[in-house]
Design a protein around this motif. Structure first.
Motif, PDB file in Angstrom:
ATOM      1  N   ARG A 129       0.988 -11.700  -2.028  1.00  2.63           N
ATOM      2  CA  ARG A 129       1.029 -11.322  -0.610  1.00  2.63           C
ATOM      3  C   ARG A 129      -0.258 -11.755   0.090  1.00  2.63           C
ATOM      4  N   ALA A 130      -1.386 -11.553  -0.580  1.00  3.76           N
ATOM      5  CA  ALA A 130      -2.658 -11.985   0.004  1.00  3.76           C
ATOM      6  C   ALA A 130      -2.694 -13.494   0.182  1.00  3.76           C
ATOM      7  N   ALA A 131      -2.138 -14.225  -0.793  1.00  6.74           N
ATOM      8  CA  ALA A 131      -2.095 -15.680  -0.674  1.00  6.74           C
ATOM      9  C   ALA A 131      -1.229 -16.115   0.498  1.00  6.74           C
ATOM     10  N   ALA A 132      -0.107 -15.422   0.709  1.00  7.09           N
ATOM     11  CA  ALA A 132       0.759 -15.747   1.845  1.00  7.09           C
ATOM     12  C   ALA A 132       0.042 -15.479   3.175  1.00  7.09           C
ATOM     13  N   MET A 133      -0.727 -14.382   3.239  1.00  4.33           N
ATOM     14  CA  MET A 133      -1.511 -14.102   4.448  1.00  4.33           C
ATOM     15  C   MET A 133      -2.505 -15.231   4.721  1.00  4.33           C
ATOM     16  N   ALA A 134      -3.216 -15.643   3.685  1.00  2.81           N
ATOM     17  CA  ALA A 134      -4.206 -16.702   3.861  1.00  2.81           C
ATOM     18  C   ALA A 134      -3.548 -18.023   4.242  1.00  2.81           C
ATOM     19  N   ALA A 135      -2.395 -18.323   3.644  1.00  3.97           N
ATOM     20  CA  ALA A 135      -1.690 -19.566   3.961  1.00  3.97           C
ATOM     21  C   ALA A 135      -1.185 -19.567   5.402  1.00  3.97           C
ATOM     22  N   ASN A 136      -0.885 -18.389   5.939  1.00  7.58           N
ATOM     23  CA  ASN A 136      -0.427 -18.272   7.328  1.00  7.58           C
ATOM     24  C   ASN A 136      -1.578 -18.213   8.318  1.00  7.58           C
ATOM     25  N   GLY A 137      -2.805 -18.253   7.809  1.00  2.32           N
ATOM     26  CA  GLY A 137      -3.958 -18.175   8.694  1.00  2.32           C
ATOM     27  C   GLY A 137      -4.322 -16.769   9.108  1.00  2.32           C
ATOM     28  N   GLU A 138      -3.762 -15.766   8.434  1.00  8.28           N
ATOM     29  CA  GLU A 138      -4.055 -14.378   8.768  1.00  8.28           C
ATOM     30  C   GLU A 138      -5.243 -13.878   7.947  1.00  8.28           C
ATOM     31  N   ALA A 139      -5.848 -12.807   8.430  1.00 10.65           N
ATOM     32  CA  ALA A 139      -6.925 -12.182   7.676  1.00 10.65           C
ATOM     33  C   ALA A 139      -6.342 -11.458   6.465  1.00 10.65           C
ATOM     34  N   VAL A 140      -6.947 -11.654   5.308  1.00  6.76           N
ATOM     35  CA  VAL A 140      -6.468 -11.030   4.080  1.00  6.76           C
ATOM     36  C   VAL A 140      -7.011  -9.607   4.022  1.00  6.76           C
ATOM     37  N   THR A 141      -6.117  -8.642   4.068  1.00  2.29           N
ATOM     38  CA  THR A 141      -6.507  -7.236   3.987  1.00  2.29           C
ATOM     39  C   THR A 141      -5.929  -6.623   2.717  1.00  2.29           C
ATOM     40  N   LEU A 142      -6.709  -5.771   2.082  1.00  2.00           N
ATOM     41  CA  LEU A 142      -6.242  -5.137   0.857  1.00  2.00           C
ATOM     42  C   LEU A 142      -5.060  -4.220   1.147  1.00  2.00           C
ATOM     43  N   ARG A 143      -5.095  -3.558   2.273  1.00  2.00           N
ATOM     44  CA  ARG A 143      -3.994  -2.657   2.618  1.00  2.00           C
ATOM     45  C   ARG A 143      -2.687  -3.425   2.781  1.00  2.00           C
ATOM     46  N   GLY A 144      -2.745  -4.569   3.471  1.00  2.00           N
ATOM     47  CA  GLY A 144      -1.540  -5.372   3.645  1.00  2.00           C
ATOM     48  C   GLY A 144      -1.042  -5.956   2.341  1.00  2.00           C
ATOM     49  N   ALA A 145      -1.969  -6.348   1.470  1.00  2.00           N
ATOM     50  CA  ALA A 145      -1.566  -6.928   0.190  1.00  2.00           C
ATOM     51  C   ALA A 145      -0.922  -5.900  -0.723  1.00  2.00           C
ATOM     52  N   LEU A 146      -1.405  -4.670  -0.660  1.00  5.85           N
ATOM     53  CA  LEU A 146      -0.901  -3.625  -1.552  1.00  5.85           C
ATOM     54  C   LEU A 146       0.292  -2.869  -0.968  1.00  5.85           C
ATOM     55  N   ALA A 147       0.717  -3.245   0.237  1.00  9.17           N
ATOM     56  CA  ALA A 147       1.776  -2.492   0.924  1.00  9.17           C
ATOM     57  C   ALA A 147       3.148  -2.863   0.370  1.00  9.17           C
ATOM     58  N   LEU A 148       3.409  -2.450  -0.837  1.00  3.69           N
ATOM     59  CA  LEU A 148       4.723  -2.617  -1.454  1.00  3.69           C
ATOM     60  C   LEU A 148       5.324  -1.226  -1.641  1.00  3.69           C
ATOM     61  N   GLY A 149       6.496  -1.002  -1.051  1.00  4.38           N
ATOM     62  CA  GLY A 149       7.112   0.310  -1.141  1.00  4.38           C
ATOM     63  C   GLY A 149       7.485   0.677  -2.565  1.00  4.38           C
ATOM     64  N   PRO A 150       7.634   1.971  -2.832  1.00  2.00           N
ATOM     65  CA  PRO A 150       7.946   2.395  -4.207  1.00  2.00           C
ATOM     66  C   PRO A 150       9.267   1.845  -4.729  1.00  2.00           C
ATOM     67  N   LEU A 151      10.282   1.747  -3.854  1.00  2.00           N
ATOM     68  CA  LEU A 151      11.565   1.215  -4.312  1.00  2.00           C
ATOM     69  C   LEU A 151      11.461  -0.265  -4.657  1.00  2.00           C
ATOM     70  N   ARG A 152      10.729  -1.006  -3.830  1.00  7.55           N
ATOM     71  CA  ARG A 152      10.537  -2.419  -4.137  1.00  7.55           C
ATOM     72  C   ARG A 152       9.704  -2.590  -5.404  1.00  7.55           C
ATOM     73  N   MET A 153       8.711  -1.744  -5.575  1.00  7.73           N
ATOM     74  CA  MET A 153       7.905  -1.796  -6.793  1.00  7.73           C
ATOM     75  C   MET A 153       8.757  -1.512  -8.020  1.00  7.73           C
ATOM     76  N   LEU A 154       9.651  -0.521  -7.904  1.00 10.13           N
ATOM     77  CA  LEU A 154      10.522  -0.176  -9.028  1.00 10.13           C
ATOM     78  C   LEU A 154      11.470  -1.328  -9.352  1.00 10.13           C
ATOM     79  N   GLY A 155      12.107  -1.876  -8.321  1.00  9.97           N
ATOM     80  CA  GLY A 155      13.020  -2.995  -8.545  1.00  9.97           C
ATOM     81  C   GLY A 155      12.308  -4.210  -9.091  1.00  9.97           C
ATOM     82  N   MET A 156      11.120  -4.508  -8.540  1.00 12.51           N
ATOM     83  CA  MET A 156      10.356  -5.649  -9.014  1.00 12.51           C
ATOM     84  C   MET A 156       9.914  -5.448 -10.453  1.00 12.51           C
ATOM     85  N   GLY A 157       9.471  -4.230 -10.795  1.00  4.95           N
ATOM     86  CA  GLY A 157       9.026  -3.964 -12.157  1.00  4.95           C
ATOM     87  C   GLY A 157      10.150  -4.102 -13.169  1.00  4.95           C
TER      88      GLY A 157
END
Length: 322
Positions: free
Chosen positions: A87-115
């Motif tokens: 997510r941080a790499a996508a922010m940087a590639a889009n020219g956005e500021a890389v924020t830890l909060r934005g990078a870590l903002a994965l909901g619990p359901l998405r985290m569960l499904g991804m895991g």
């Protein structure tokens, strides 16, 4: 021959361009990426350090069970951290500021499904690689044994010629074993790279679990040959950088610590283990960065975004039409 070189260049150029873009992006965002990767490295380093200190107790049945239980959350946590770096790499590639909060903002359901999906994908990918590797190792052992017999027979003849043939056979066998080991490391790294790529829809898209899995499979097998080449090249470059970082950081720190505390010191071995994990952590963000960039390219090609842009560029403007 020239045509073959041009064809090889056409195949490798997009892969090398992606790897170079990922390296440049990592240099620009090094502190944030390293901080995100440390979320997985810190527990891993702590667990490895504790394992070194309590190695005698962990040899007992109860210690082994506790160690297995402690390592179970490792893969889902690793996938989550890899997703955050992506997510941080996508922010940087889009020219956005890389924020830890934005990078870590994965909901619990998405985290569960991804895991869950990522764990199953890793198990399947590693199993397939293990089967292929076992077949290759068996074939290599057969040829190695046959070569050993031939060279041993030649050495029985005696004389300088027999000795030279025997030495050449031993060197060839050693080089073959090292080559097989290196290939297995690269192939296993490619399997883990494919798993990181497979969870990208969970990381970047607001999809249901079923939609994300379908998107993952679609893009994994879309241009599969080039994807596989990218996984292998990424694993190869990552391995080279990880080895260089490990030698540079690990040796410079570990050797003085072991010299001062002694090779038998538990504290010295624990510090050395933690340092080596930290050294690998320096190279760790590269894989999710490359997989995030690859996902962006494959998604654009799969949707036909590049074709739409080309058609829009070729279309006449309203002034030209008039």
């Amino acid at each position: 021959m020239r045509t073959q070189r041009q064809s090889l260049r056409a195949v490798l150029e997009p892969v090398l361009d992606l790897l170079d873009e990922g390296l440049r992006l990592y240099r620009r965002t090094f502190p944030r990426m390293l901080m995100l990767a440390s979320l997985a490295a810190l527990p891993a380093g702590a667990l490895l350090t504790a394992s070194v200190i309590a190695s005698d107790w962990l040899a007992t049945p109860s210690g082994t069970v506790l160690l297995l239980l402690a390592t179970l959350p490792g893969l889902p946590l690793g996938l989550y951290v890899m997703g955050a770096v992506s997510r941080a790499a996508a922010m940087a590639a889009n020219g956005e500021a890389v924020t830890l909060r934005g990078a870590l903002a994965l909901g619990p359901l998405r985290m569960l499904g991804m895991g869950c999906y990522g764990t199953v994908f890793v198990v399947v990918a590693v199993s397939v690689v293990s089967v292929i590797s076992s077949v290759c190792i068996c074939v290599a052992y057969v040829f190695g044994f046959a070569g050993f017999v031939v060279f041993s027979s030649a050495s029985v003849v005696g004389g300088p010629a027999g000795t030279a043939v025997s030495v050449a056979g031993i060197v060839a066998v050693i080089l073959g074993v090292v080559l097989i080991y290196a290939v297995l490391l690269v192939v296993n790294g490619a399997a883990y790279s494919s798993a990181i790529f497979a969870v990208q829809p969970f990381v970047h898209e607001h999809l249901t679990a079923g939609q994300a899995i379908r998107r993952s499979l679609d893009l994994t097998f879309y241009r599969f040959g080039q994807n596989l080449l990218t996984f292998v090249c990424a694993s190869l470059v990552f391995g080279a950088i990880a080895v260089a970082a490990t030698l540079a950081i690990g040796v410079l720190v570990s050797l003085p610590v072991l010299f001062l505390l002694g090779a038998e010191s538990l504290a010295g071995r624990a510090i050395t283990a933690a340092v080596w994990v930290g050294a690998v952590n320096v190279a760790l963000p590269l894989l999710p960065i490359w997989m995030a960039l690859l996902y962006r390219r494959r998604l654009a090609a799969w949707r036909g975004d590049d074709l739409t842009m080309r058609l829009a560029a070729l279309a006449p403007t309203s002034g030209e039409a008039g």
